[in-house]
Scaffold this motif. Sequence first.
Motif, PDB file in Angstrom:
ATOM      1  N   GLY A   1       2.075 -13.517  50.834  1.00 11.97           N
ATOM      2  CA  GLY A   1       1.855 -12.174  51.370  1.00 11.97           C
ATOM      3  C   GLY A   1       2.908 -11.202  50.873  1.00 11.97           C
ATOM      4  N   LEU A   2       3.181 -10.191  51.712  1.00 17.11           N
ATOM      5  CA  LEU A   2       4.092  -9.123  51.284  1.00 17.11           C
ATOM      6  C   LEU A   2       5.547  -9.500  51.494  1.00 17.11           C
ATOM      7  CD1 LEU A   2       2.516  -5.873  52.816  1.00 17.11           C
ATOM      8  CD2 LEU A   2       2.243  -6.780  50.504  1.00 17.11           C
TER       9      LEU A   2
ATOM     10  N   ASP B   1       3.291  -7.945  46.717  1.00 16.26           N
ATOM     11  CA  ASP B   1       2.319  -8.905  47.250  1.00 16.26           C
ATOM     12  C   ASP B   1       2.094 -10.013  46.229  1.00 16.26           C
ATOM     13  OD1 ASP B   1       0.200 -10.160  48.471  1.00 16.26           O
ATOM     14  OD2 ASP B   1      -0.882  -8.298  48.935  1.00 16.26           O
TER      15      ASP B   1
ATOM     16  N   ARG C   1      -0.219 -12.440  46.560  1.00 21.30           N
ATOM     17  CA  ARG C   1      -1.489 -13.142  46.810  1.00 21.30           C
ATOM     18  C   ARG C   1      -2.476 -13.031  45.643  1.00 21.30           C
ATOM     19  NH1 ARG C   1      -2.177 -10.913  52.835  1.00 21.30           N
ATOM     20  NH2 ARG C   1      -1.202  -9.158  51.751  1.00 21.30           N
TER      21      ARG C   1
END
Length: 608
Positions: A62-63, A132, A134
């Motif tokens: 994630g972030l 990010d 992802r």
Amino acid sequence: MLKPLATATRDLASLDGLWLFALDTKLGPEPWRAPLDTHLEAAVPASYNDLFADREIHDHVGLVWYQRTVRVPRGWADQRIVLRFDAATHAAAVYVDDVVVAEHDGGYTPFEADLTDVVAAGTEFRLTVAVDNRLTNVTIPPGKLAIGADGKEHQSYFHDFYNYAGLARSVWLYSTPRTHLTDVTVTTDVDGGTGLVAYCLTASEPAPASVRLLDEAGITVASCDGHSGTLRVDDAVLWRPGAAYLYRLEIEIHDGWHTVDKYELPVGIRTVAVEGDQFLINGEPFYFTGFGKHEDSAVRGKGHDNAYLVHDFRLLDWTGANSFRTSHYPYAEEVLEYADRHGIVVIDETAAVGLNLAVEAGLTGQPPRPTFSPDTINDRTQAAHAQHLRELIDRDKNHPSVVMWCVANEPSSNEEGAREYFEPLIDLTRELDPTRPVTMTTVIFATCETDRTADLVDVISLNRYYGWYVATGDLETAEKLLEADLRGWMTKYGKPIMMSEYGADTIPGLHSVTSTPWTEEFQADFLAMNHRVFDRIPSFVGEHVWNFADFGTGPAIHRVDGNKKGVFTRDRKPKAAAFALRERWKELRGRKPGTQTVQEPVLTAPIA
Ligand code: GCB
């Protein structure tokens, strides 16, 4: 996109250093609105994953947030002010104080934000970046997210190298005049002894422009007025593999009688072409020797590091390599500039690795999913891939070292939907750059019978692991299978063929008199077997060993402490195969064109 430079009209400030850092999960909402509530500091440039010796950070999905304060130099009052990220892997949102100023998808190409109306010279601002890591079915490279039994998001992906993330390349604040050059494209050709340098400029306004070309002694050899034109260089010294020669293109944008902007670009005059089954540089057949590489080192992950840059190129030179592929993503611009100056040839690849769900099935034991379908690699993935190609070519189009674009690594080119997916992307590549050949590396599942895309490319690049993944340890059988495979492609397509990957995992210090897989002896024998076969294939134009050095991988039962197919260890110590390769590539000199010793160039060209 222009690389930021300090020139007579432009200033450049590095924002590299230590930035505040925090995982998204540790922060409240809208963390950019205040100083980050964290005691962690991350090095920029570096991937963040291995910096902190913390499993939660290493495996975070994630972030993450980076933050620092920036003071705009006092003298930039009437200038255009630009913030530039050389890369943020894989997506980023950038905030200046409370305002979002840029968003970008894609982890290996630069992006900018024009801050002229947002910040003032002499003042300070808070710069916050969300990054990010992802990967999904519509990102390049693709990946898969799933909620695990622990209730957390888990990331898997279809390539073996570790999904390093963060700000792995430099960050800059720079100024330009309000009226400024926005882009330059240079293509070169040769007419007898005359070098032709065609240029095309774009500027922020339709202001007059002029260019001049200087040789390495600083003597002007040609000049021209206007936003486009062709410079003719009599008795041109060509940029050659192993013998780089760089002219300097000086560009000026004028406003009335005044020069308002100045920029400069190194220019190597050379041609590249594929004719029949040959790869030609300056009209002469070229044989690639070298490696598929990775941007990878301990602690930094994919962080760009000039010490590793210099050392890796010296090791390329030591082995007698004349080239490498930027597997599996565009490398830092510093790498290409260095290759330009030192005469190393580059195959430049997008981050499109893992468009292959058959590989996923092989890695996980799950039943295969179709690679190209609305739920997997689809139109949105293709649009992202097209954008990656645009940004790659926009950044790297002027590098003489770059001789070929590689559109993807090992896609499932034998599957239904592959042609529909790739044909428009290969067409786009040719439209964006009609001067360079195009390739795509071919996975072992795609044979000359089943592949659906090979007629679209100029060079057939094969990744083959006979003796390792197939006929493991049985080099006699492997030799037969490999030769049959190569002859099949040769007969069917009549195009140049190169081996873009071949290699065997090897534990340094593991030895055996019976040449057993994983030993240093086996790696050398494996390469020697491949080389015997290559030498029997007339249309063979190159050999890139997988890999230059061992590299970090994601968790997987078939990788122990990373991928060990390096000819050098991760800290760049030679395995026995490095010495064997050195002998091979020495022996090829004189026998194969373009494999002469890499010459130490006289560096009179400017180093940006
Ligand atoms: C491949 C991939 C490369 C892997 C290599 C391996 O075909 O292109 O990314 O690292 O195989 O070692 O399995």
